[in-house]
Design a protein around this motif. Sequence first.
Motif, PDB file in Angstrom:
ATOM      1  N   LEU A  52       0.850  -1.195   0.000  1.00  0.00           N
ATOM      2  CA  LEU A  52       0.000   0.000   0.000  1.00  0.00           C
ATOM      3  C   LEU A  52       0.886   1.245   0.000  1.00  0.00           C
ATOM      4  O   LEU A  52       1.674   1.462   0.925  1.00  0.00           O
ATOM      5  N   ILE A  53       0.754   2.032  -1.068  1.00  0.00           N
ATOM      6  CA  ILE A  53       1.546   3.275  -1.176  1.00  0.00           C
ATOM      7  C   ILE A  53       0.601   4.445  -0.916  1.00  0.00           C
ATOM      8  O   ILE A  53      -0.377   4.631  -1.647  1.00  0.00           O
ATOM      9  N   THR A  54       0.885   5.231   0.136  1.00  0.00           N
ATOM     10  CA  THR A  54       0.000   6.344   0.509  1.00  0.00           C
ATOM     11  C   THR A  54       0.706   7.670   0.253  1.00  0.00           C
ATOM     12  O   THR A  54       1.748   7.951   0.866  1.00  0.00           O
ATOM     13  N   LEU A  55       0.155   8.475  -0.659  1.00  0.00           N
ATOM     14  CA  LEU A  55       0.713   9.817  -0.901  1.00  0.00           C
ATOM     15  C   LEU A  55       0.459  10.666   0.322  1.00  0.00           C
ATOM     16  O   LEU A  55      -0.661  10.703   0.837  1.00  0.00           O
ATOM     17  N   GLN A  56       1.491  11.380   0.758  1.00  0.00           N
ATOM     18  CA  GLN A  56       1.356  12.215   1.949  1.00  0.00           C
ATOM     19  C   GLN A  56       1.931  13.591   1.679  1.00  0.00           C
ATOM     20  O   GLN A  56       3.105  13.833   1.911  1.00  0.00           O
ATOM     21  N   ASN A  57       1.111  14.430   1.132  1.00  0.00           N
ATOM     22  CA  ASN A  57       1.562  15.803   0.894  1.00  0.00           C
ATOM     23  C   ASN A  57       0.374  16.744   1.081  1.00  0.00           C
ATOM     24  O   ASN A  57      -0.273  17.141   0.115  1.00  0.00           O
ATOM     25  N   PRO A  58       0.053  17.060   2.337  1.00  0.00           N
ATOM     26  CA  PRO A  58      -1.119  17.888   2.594  1.00  0.00           C
ATOM     27  C   PRO A  58      -0.971  19.271   1.949  1.00  0.00           C
ATOM     28  O   PRO A  58       0.164  19.710   1.760  1.00  0.00           O
ATOM     29  N   PRO A  59      -2.057  19.970   1.600  1.00  0.00           N
ATOM     30  CA  PRO A  59      -3.436  19.551   1.876  1.00  0.00           C
ATOM     31  C   PRO A  59      -4.063  18.680   0.782  1.00  0.00           C
ATOM     32  O   PRO A  59      -5.085  18.060   1.037  1.00  0.00           O
ATOM     33  N   VAL A  60      -3.460  18.614  -0.418  1.00  0.00           N
ATOM     34  CA  VAL A  60      -4.176  17.907  -1.495  1.00  0.00           C
ATOM     35  C   VAL A  60      -3.334  16.783  -2.120  1.00  0.00           C
ATOM     36  O   VAL A  60      -3.667  16.261  -3.171  1.00  0.00           O
ATOM     37  N   ASN A  61      -2.229  16.422  -1.476  1.00  0.00           N
ATOM     38  CA  ASN A  61      -1.324  15.379  -1.996  1.00  0.00           C
ATOM     39  C   ASN A  61      -0.822  15.692  -3.404  1.00  0.00           C
ATOM     40  O   ASN A  61      -0.785  14.819  -4.283  1.00  0.00           O
ATOM     41  N   ALA A  62      -0.477  16.953  -3.605  1.00  0.00           N
ATOM     42  CA  ALA A  62       0.060  17.349  -4.913  1.00  0.00           C
ATOM     43  C   ALA A  62       1.389  16.645  -5.152  1.00  0.00           C
ATOM     44  O   ALA A  62       2.112  16.311  -4.210  1.00  0.00           O
TER      45      ALA A  62
END
Length: 719
Positions: free
Chosen positions: A13-23
């Motif tokens: 499971l790869i989770t994008l983590q770049n708040p606020p919109v995971n750009a």
Amino acid sequence: MAQFTRVSRSVGLITLQNPPVNALSAVARQGIVDAVKRALSDPKVKSVVICGQNGIFCGGADIKEFGTNITGPPLVPMIHAIEASNKPVVAAIEGSAFGGGLELALGCHYRVAHSKAKLGLTEVTLGLLPAAGGTQRLPRLIGVPAALNLITTGRHVTAAEALQLGIVDQVTDHNAVDEAVKFALSVAGKSLDARRISTYPCPCPSDVDALFEEVMQKVRQSARGAIAPIACVQAVRAAATLPYSQGMEREQELMATLFTSGQARALQYCFFAQRAVGRWSMPSGARWDTSKPRSIHKAAVIGLGTMGRGIAVALAQTGLSVVAVETQEKQFMEAKKMVSGMMERGAKRHGTAPPLDKITYSQNIQAVADVDLVIEAVFEDMALKEKVFQQLSTICKQGTFLCTNTSALDVDHLASQTRNPELVVGMHFFAPAHVMKLLEVVYGPRSSPQAVATAMQLGKKMGKVSVAVGNCRGFVGNRMLKPYLEQALFLLEEGATPELVDGALEEFGFALGVFKMSDLSGLDVGWKVRKGDGLVEPGLASGPSARIRQGRRYSPLGDLLCEQGRFGQKTGQGWYRYDKPGSRVPRYDPWLHSFLEEYRTQHGIVARRIDQQEVLERCLYALINEGFRILEDGIAAGPEDIDIIYVFGYSWPRHRGGPMFYASMVGLAKVLERLEHYHQAHPDVPYMQPCNLLRRLVASGSPPVHKWKEAIKKLRSQL
Ligand SMILES: CCCCCCCC/C=C\C/C=C/C(=O)SCCNC(=O)CCNC(=O)[C@H](O)C(C)(C)COP(=O)(O)OP(=O)(O)OC[C@H]1O[C@@H](n2cnc3c(N)ncnc32)[C@H](O)[C@@H]1OP(=O)(O)O
């Protein structure tokens, strides 16, 4: 960044983590590249899911990176590596998958979306094209016509529509990540030969040339000079006619041109400006983040003319209880019918139920006694509005906010008619009020921060782009319009025609030129205002003095047309001729042209040849100059506020970024030089006299538009 975990024993499971919109910033891209490598090299991982944290898949490429030196792994090879993977990769789409975010999902072998998710290749709205393979993969997946529609408009599609089009494989009401993991388990080990979109042939109609010619013509017409939609068509054409690798080359080539264009800069500026206007401030120091709005449950509209009806519909559509008051019997009956019709049509378009029961109608103003907020929308007459505000002040319960929908009158004067002037603000809607996105929230010197915050929040709830502005004649939008309209009339006097002026403005990108717009909104509206201002003097003798009023140049052309009953579309005649009253197609009117010739002869004016450049410079720079005055006076907090008002309320072409951004692109020194030139030629036109702020910005080296606010503050402190 992106986090890698193993779930259900065999799913990476790869989770994008770049708040606020995971750009997809450089760091996020690097995170994905690393996590994909890890998943592919881990023998325990049989399939992969990519998702985004906090319920949003991905808001696309990081727009903030665009103006900078981009580092980190590029998107295209990153997506190719995912598509080439021999382990199935499933995108779990929650919230939004826009632009590069959807392109990333298209590189995956499967897509599972939550039913509330929205998807779109939105790049065109930022002056770009989907250059991470989107223009090549989407037509291969859903066919050329559907892909063209999505890519050239950038429109958002719901998960249901995405499923119908074939963009996603499954839609779920449950947790999309959990469902994607289940999906990934079910496809582990299966052949991926038929799942790599780049290997699909592009389903293409037989007559490609005819199709693209037709589409190109339509797109050119609606683009109003924007180049990105045209490039999008060219890129999709490459998908339809070339092998994938050559199509990708074409996509990159077209992107390279768009990427550095002024239009892309303008559209990206608008994206951020639209968000920046929500962070309003007042000269008193009150601000969006320190002012608490009050919740509004019940609102009232006073006056059910065109504006009041639209406002009532817009309020009811937000779910508020609305009391709609109209004291005149005939208008009351007509309005009830019209408002219901407007709500029914709106509901039909959105596939929802019309909120008919949200509105109660009354002919008695006493019916507003228990509402939280009133929007007055009676006829634009100060005496009438004064009376309404005096009544409201005694009828309404303690603490009710009193708002006026005036488009130009003094909000502070209206506040002075009430017991609690701090509760009074302007809420200037644009017609038709239930459709147009712009709302000017006008604060007077006595408006409380809470009243402003409440009006701003209500505007947002109504789906409006709300801009807080100070109180002056015409506020921001209409105040700047005055010099623009004035120049258009002067140009006619000097030898131009409505066709020439409108042609130049429409080629610039306005939906309608100034004269067509005037015919649409009605010439009588401005006539009434000018009469009220004591400017209209019927039957004045010819000669130069007839064109001077209150010590400055004045053109009576509009008044003369009104005297003839030529009010525009509603009477079938204005600056153009219409087939019948109410018709919308403007036609060349020989009468108008002879009238202009006679007028010039009567006033001793020798017509001269005027070109499009002069039209643009005089109309637009006069408007921009007033914009600088507005900044100087502190009526708008920054150039973004003015630009958003013009883009959303006055059809200023978004790809030109609004008038103040446009001035910065032209160059402030050039704008100043042209204003000086025209002011010298027309010394009796004060609007052409360059504003001090403009001069001082030029003297301080013409800072870029995002630095104006700071520069203005500094210049003020030096005074
Ligand atoms: C030849 C040269 C080649 C150069 C290489 C370039 C690589 C390009 C390759 C491929 C093309 C891909 C391009 C793109 O993907 S462009 C981006 C496309 N994405 C979008 O259009 C989506 C934009 N965002 C939105 O629509 C919304 O923000 C939302 C729906 C995702 C969320 O809405 P909401 O919850 O209402 O929040 P806000 O809009 O208020 O946004 C919050 C906050 O986040 C900022 N922001 C949003 N999106 C981005 C983004 N993509 N990049 C950077 N920042 C973003 C937004 O500005 C807000 O912050 P604030 O301004 O400070 O308030």
